[in-house]
Design a protein around this motif. Structure first.
Motif, PDB file in Angstrom:
ATOM      1  N   ILE A  35      24.463  61.896  69.696  1.00 29.23           N
ATOM      2  CA  ILE A  35      25.303  61.886  70.911  1.00 29.23           C
ATOM      3  C   ILE A  35      26.783  62.141  70.598  1.00 29.23           C
ATOM      4  N   GLY A  36      27.287  61.541  69.490  1.00 29.27           N
ATOM      5  CA  GLY A  36      28.701  61.680  69.137  1.00 29.27           C
ATOM      6  C   GLY A  36      29.078  63.112  68.769  1.00 29.27           C
ATOM      7  N   HIS A  37      28.087  63.943  68.481  1.00 25.85           N
ATOM      8  CA  HIS A  37      28.347  65.349  68.144  1.00 25.85           C
ATOM      9  C   HIS A  37      27.967  66.257  69.317  1.00 25.85           C
ATOM     10  N   ARG A  71      32.121  62.839  83.080  1.00 32.38           N
ATOM     11  CA  ARG A  71      30.995  62.221  83.799  1.00 32.38           C
ATOM     12  C   ARG A  71      31.279  62.284  85.302  1.00 32.38           C
ATOM     13  N   SER A 107      27.613  54.757  69.180  1.00 34.30           N
ATOM     14  CA  SER A 107      26.207  54.925  69.538  1.00 34.30           C
ATOM     15  C   SER A 107      25.295  54.196  68.565  1.00 34.30           C
ATOM     16  N   SER A 145      23.533  46.133  75.137  1.00 36.84           N
ATOM     17  CA  SER A 145      23.232  47.427  74.480  1.00 36.84           C
ATOM     18  C   SER A 145      24.154  48.611  74.771  1.00 36.84           C
ATOM     19  N   TRP A 146      24.506  48.865  76.001  1.00 32.38           N
ATOM     20  CA  TRP A 146      25.211  50.124  76.314  1.00 32.38           C
ATOM     21  C   TRP A 146      26.073  49.953  77.555  1.00 32.38           C
ATOM     22  N   GLN A 194      31.168  53.813  78.705  1.00 34.14           N
ATOM     23  CA  GLN A 194      32.450  53.619  78.011  1.00 34.14           C
ATOM     24  C   GLN A 194      33.637  54.357  78.643  1.00 34.14           C
ATOM     25  N   GLY A 198      34.929  55.754  65.938  1.00 33.58           N
ATOM     26  CA  GLY A 198      34.271  57.057  66.118  1.00 33.58           C
ATOM     27  C   GLY A 198      35.260  57.963  66.850  1.00 33.58           C
ATOM     28  N   ASN A 255      35.080  60.287  69.102  1.00 32.94           N
ATOM     29  CA  ASN A 255      35.010  60.404  70.570  1.00 32.94           C
ATOM     30  C   ASN A 255      35.602  59.169  71.224  1.00 32.94           C
ATOM     31  N   SER A 256      35.289  58.008  70.661  1.00 32.14           N
ATOM     32  CA  SER A 256      35.843  56.767  71.221  1.00 32.14           C
ATOM     33  C   SER A 256      37.363  56.794  71.139  1.00 32.14           C
ATOM     34  N   GLU A 282      38.652  59.160  73.753  1.00 31.88           N
ATOM     35  CA  GLU A 282      38.444  58.610  75.102  1.00 31.88           C
ATOM     36  C   GLU A 282      39.497  57.527  75.388  1.00 31.88           C
ATOM     37  N   TYR A 315      30.876  52.899  59.953  1.00 30.46           N
ATOM     38  CA  TYR A 315      30.077  53.880  59.207  1.00 30.46           C
ATOM     39  C   TYR A 315      30.725  55.274  59.283  1.00 30.46           C
ATOM     40  N   GLU A 339      32.851  58.506  59.011  1.00 32.28           N
ATOM     41  CA  GLU A 339      34.237  58.707  58.531  1.00 32.28           C
ATOM     42  C   GLU A 339      35.192  57.710  59.180  1.00 32.28           C
ATOM     43  N   GLN A 340      34.631  56.591  59.674  1.00 31.01           N
ATOM     44  CA  GLN A 340      35.458  55.689  60.489  1.00 31.01           C
ATOM     45  C   GLN A 340      36.521  54.928  59.696  1.00 31.01           C
ATOM     46  N   ASN A 364      39.341  57.225  59.528  1.00 32.63           N
ATOM     47  CA  ASN A 364      39.966  57.306  60.861  1.00 32.63           C
ATOM     48  C   ASN A 364      40.887  56.106  61.080  1.00 32.63           C
TER      49      ASN A 364
HETATM   50  O1  LIG Z   1      27.892  51.545  74.846  1.00 33.15           O
HETATM   51  C1  LIG Z   1      28.257  52.705  74.616  1.00 33.15           C
HETATM   52  C2  LIG Z   1      28.430  53.220  73.311  1.00 33.15           C
HETATM   53  C3  LIG Z   1      28.873  54.520  73.152  1.00 33.15           C
HETATM   54  N1  LIG Z   1      29.105  55.311  74.238  1.00 33.15           N
HETATM   55  C4  LIG Z   1      29.559  56.712  74.073  1.00 33.15           C
HETATM   56  O2  LIG Z   1      28.978  57.260  72.907  1.00 33.15           O
HETATM   57  C5  LIG Z   1      29.904  58.107  72.238  1.00 33.15           C
HETATM   58  C6  LIG Z   1      30.056  57.609  70.822  1.00 33.15           C
HETATM   59  O3  LIG Z   1      30.782  58.544  70.075  1.00 33.15           O
HETATM   60  P1  LIG Z   1      31.753  58.108  68.886  1.00 33.15           P
HETATM   61  O4  LIG Z   1      32.722  57.114  69.348  1.00 33.15           O
HETATM   62  O5  LIG Z   1      32.334  59.347  68.308  1.00 33.15           O
HETATM   63  O6  LIG Z   1      30.833  57.359  67.884  1.00 33.15           O
HETATM   64  P2  LIG Z   1      29.462  57.782  67.126  1.00 33.15           P
HETATM   65  O7  LIG Z   1      28.372  57.883  68.060  1.00 33.15           O
HETATM   66  O8  LIG Z   1      29.331  56.822  66.042  1.00 33.15           O
HETATM   67  O9  LIG Z   1      29.826  59.260  66.569  1.00 33.15           O
HETATM   68  C7  LIG Z   1      29.581  59.948  65.365  1.00 33.15           C
HETATM   69  O10 LIG Z   1      30.273  61.189  65.547  1.00 33.15           O
HETATM   70  C8  LIG Z   1      31.697  61.093  65.666  1.00 33.15           C
HETATM   71  C9  LIG Z   1      32.226  62.499  65.879  1.00 33.15           C
HETATM   72  O11 LIG Z   1      32.003  63.294  64.765  1.00 33.15           O
HETATM   73  C10 LIG Z   1      32.295  60.439  64.430  1.00 33.15           C
HETATM   74  O12 LIG Z   1      33.686  60.301  64.566  1.00 33.15           O
HETATM   75  C11 LIG Z   1      31.632  59.071  64.235  1.00 33.15           C
HETATM   76  O13 LIG Z   1      32.163  58.416  63.111  1.00 33.15           O
HETATM   77  C12 LIG Z   1      30.135  59.304  64.081  1.00 33.15           C
HETATM   78  O14 LIG Z   1      29.471  58.118  63.803  1.00 33.15           O
HETATM   79  C13 LIG Z   1      31.216  58.031  73.008  1.00 33.15           C
HETATM   80  O15 LIG Z   1      31.322  59.171  73.817  1.00 33.15           O
HETATM   81  C14 LIG Z   1      31.072  56.783  73.862  1.00 33.15           C
HETATM   82  O16 LIG Z   1      31.742  56.872  75.098  1.00 33.15           O
HETATM   83  C15 LIG Z   1      28.941  54.814  75.510  1.00 33.15           C
HETATM   84  O17 LIG Z   1      29.152  55.527  76.510  1.00 33.15           O
HETATM   85  N2  LIG Z   1      28.514  53.529  75.657  1.00 33.15           N
END
Ligand SMILES: O=c1ccn([C@@H]2O[C@H](COP(=O)(O)OP(=O)(O)O[C@H]3O[C@H](CO)[C@@H](O)[C@H](O)[C@H]3O)[C@@H](O)[C@H]2O)c(=O)[nH]1
Length: 478
Positions: A13-15, A251, A280, A349-350, A353, A370, A372-373, A376, A390, A392-393, A396
């Motif tokens: 999802i993060g990618h 969204r 995620s 769980s979720w 965000q 992460g 994206n976080s 955001e 975990y 590259e955090q 970061n």
């Molecule tokens: O309860 C939750 C948890 C997560 N999210 C969303 O999930 C995404 C999470 O992305 P990110 O914050 O980047 O974390 P990861 O899922 O861990 O992303 C992976 O990908 C990123 C981009 O390459 C890296 O920076 C991270 O370290 C890597 O773990 C974001 O859009 C959040 O908004 C939600 O909406 N609700």
């Protein structure tokens, strides 16, 4: 023939979401293009993307998703690999014949202008070069991380040791002084399969037509300059970079609006709530969850906290398989939920965000860093406390705290454990102190700069135009 761009994200999802957002961004500027997105089987679960993909698919006719045939990892492969990144690389490697087939089939009806692949999909370069399609990397983290990935072959060649044995501070062009132990976990161990894959992605960068990065000039000027000046790849030509961010999920379908936590936030004072959410995949042990709860309780601050079940078996603090709803009463200290019910909410769980961060009641964010976080939070103008887990955090965190100054450092013990007193101290610091005010002011400046970067004439807008120009040139070169 109609022109198409093919995108190849990794399924995580993060990618995946930022790559799809890139497709949407391209379409807003080039509506005549057709966007084709190849979706590989996810090697692990961790954040469902199905409803997001379904919404994009049903609302944007110019975007077509192609689900690649399922590939199967060798028996025991998942159990024997120390990093989840290796699983992704393996799935991408096994998918090469499927990517080849998909590109042939798309090119029967379209002229493919460019193939944009995640940095983790570099093995597909062999396919695109065979088919003479210009290929670009899409880097879903920041320019500082990209800078050290480009420099990584140089580090590899200057030592025979693993980074985890070096115990030094790395001086990498464009990157703040970086403790070697803060580099991404797969880069720490030379014998790790993911190390080899990532080294290869870095070595292949000069063979791409360029790299698109989810960042913007004002956010990471030093790293962007160092890469552009060729300092990060001293031994080969650096690919041109296009910093087109921040790209975060839109969204706009309102699917999140009914979530209980948003209604709860409506009843809280402006900027009063600390939001805790760890990406995620992030998981904590039961002991760690208890310390967080105690820290939040004694801080006296309002909070919204996303809690998951602790890791089980092989999952290394990562939610790599389907998560069951946590039983909050057994995980959190006795009476915690009752004692804090006037000022705190625990979500299982979720949480939605982006909607949470954009809510006026949220005044701080404890994040795993992460990328994206981070983007955001920045786009919502919310300052952070950095608690990396975990990928590259950890690097970061260095960038966010030392360089960009939009987050406070959280000090863990040697084992990575965070005591209740540290949680309490940082939460209070963010919400009540001058240090907190300082990161809050800085993040608000960056929020405005992010908007400016994306506006006509802004750096990201200009970079996107340059990317479109480069497609024409690479087409001519191929
Ligand atoms: O309860 C939750 C948890 C997560 N999210 C969303 O999930 C995404 C999470 O992305 P990110 O914050 O980047 O974390 P990861 O899922 O861990 O992303 C992976 O990908 C990123 C981009 O390459 C890296 O920076 C991270 O370290 C890597 O773990 C974001 O859009 C959040 O908004 C939600 O909406 N609700």
């Amino acid at each position: 023939m109609e022109e198409a761009i093919v995108l190849y994200p990794t399924p995580a999802i993060g990618h995946l979401i930022s790559m799809i957002e890139l497709g949407k961004l391209i379409l807003t500027h080039k509506p005549s293009l057709s966007i084709h997105i190849l979706i590989a089987t996810a090697p692990y679960s961790g954040g469902s993307t199905a409803s997001y993909i379904a919404t994009v698919s049903s609302t944007i006719p110019s975007i077509t998703f192609h689900n690649l045939p399922t590939v199967t990892l060798a028996p025991n492969f998942a159990a024997s690999t120390p990093n989840h990144e290796t699983l992704t690389f393996e799935v991408i490697r096994l998918n090469n014949p499927n990517v080849h087939q998909a590109l042939l089939s798309i090119s029967e009806s379209y002229s493919i202008q460019a193939f944009i692949m995640d940095f983790f999909c570099s093995q597909s370069l062999s396919v695109t070069s065979q088919l003479n399609i210009p290929a670009y990397y899409f880097f879903t983290s920041g320019a500082t991380s990209f800078a050290y990935f480009l420099y990584f072959p140089t580090i590899h060649n200057t030592t025979t040791k693993s980074l985890k044995e070096l115990n030094t501070t790395l001086n990498i062009p464009g990157v703040p002084p970086m403790p070697s132990s803060d580099m991404p976990k797969p880069l720490l161990e030379r014998t790790d399969k993911a190390y080899e894959y990532l080294l290869n992605s870095s070595l292949l960068a000069p063979k791409t037509a360029g790299a698109i990065i989810n960042t913007f000039e004002f956010l990471e000027p030093k790293a962007i300059k160092a890469i552009s000046d060729g300092l990060c790849m001293p031994d080969s030509p650096s690919p041109p970079i296009y910093c087109i961010g921040p790209l975060i999920a839109d969204r706009g379908d309102g699917s999140d609006s009914g979530h209980e936590c948003l209604k709860w936030l409506d009843s809280q004072p402006s900027k009063s709530v600390v939001f805790l959410c760890f990406g995620s995949l992030g998981l904590f042990s039961k002991e760690q969850l208890k310390e967080i709860a105690l820290g939040l309780e004694i801080s006296g601050k309002r909070f919204l906290w996303v809690v998951r079940n602790p890791p089980s078996g092989q999952s290394q603090n990562l939610a790599l398989s389907t998560q069951h709803e946590p039983d909050l009463d057994s995980l959190l200290p006795d009476g915690f939920l009752d004692r804090t019910k006037e000022r705190g909410l625990v979500v299982k769980s979720w949480a939605p965000q982006i909607a949470v961060l954009s809510h006026d009641s949220v005044g701080g964010f404890v994040t795993h860093c992460g990328w994206n976080s981070v983007l955001e939070a920045l786009c919502a103008g919310v300052p952070m406390i950095a608690w990396p887990l975990y990928a590259e955090q950890r690097s970061n965190r260095v960038v966010l705290v030392e360089e960009i100054k939009i987050a406070l450092w959280m000090h863990e013990s040697y084992s990575g454990f965070m005591g209740a007193d540290e949680v309490e101290k940082r939460v209070r610091e963010l919400m009540d102190s001058e240090e907190g005010d300082s990161v809050r002011k800085r993040v608000l400046i960056l929020k405005e700069e992010a908007k400016a970067a994306l506006s006509p004439g802004g750096s990201s807008h200009v970079a996107l135009a340059k990317l479109f120009e480069s497609w024409k040139k690479s087409q001519a070169a191929f």
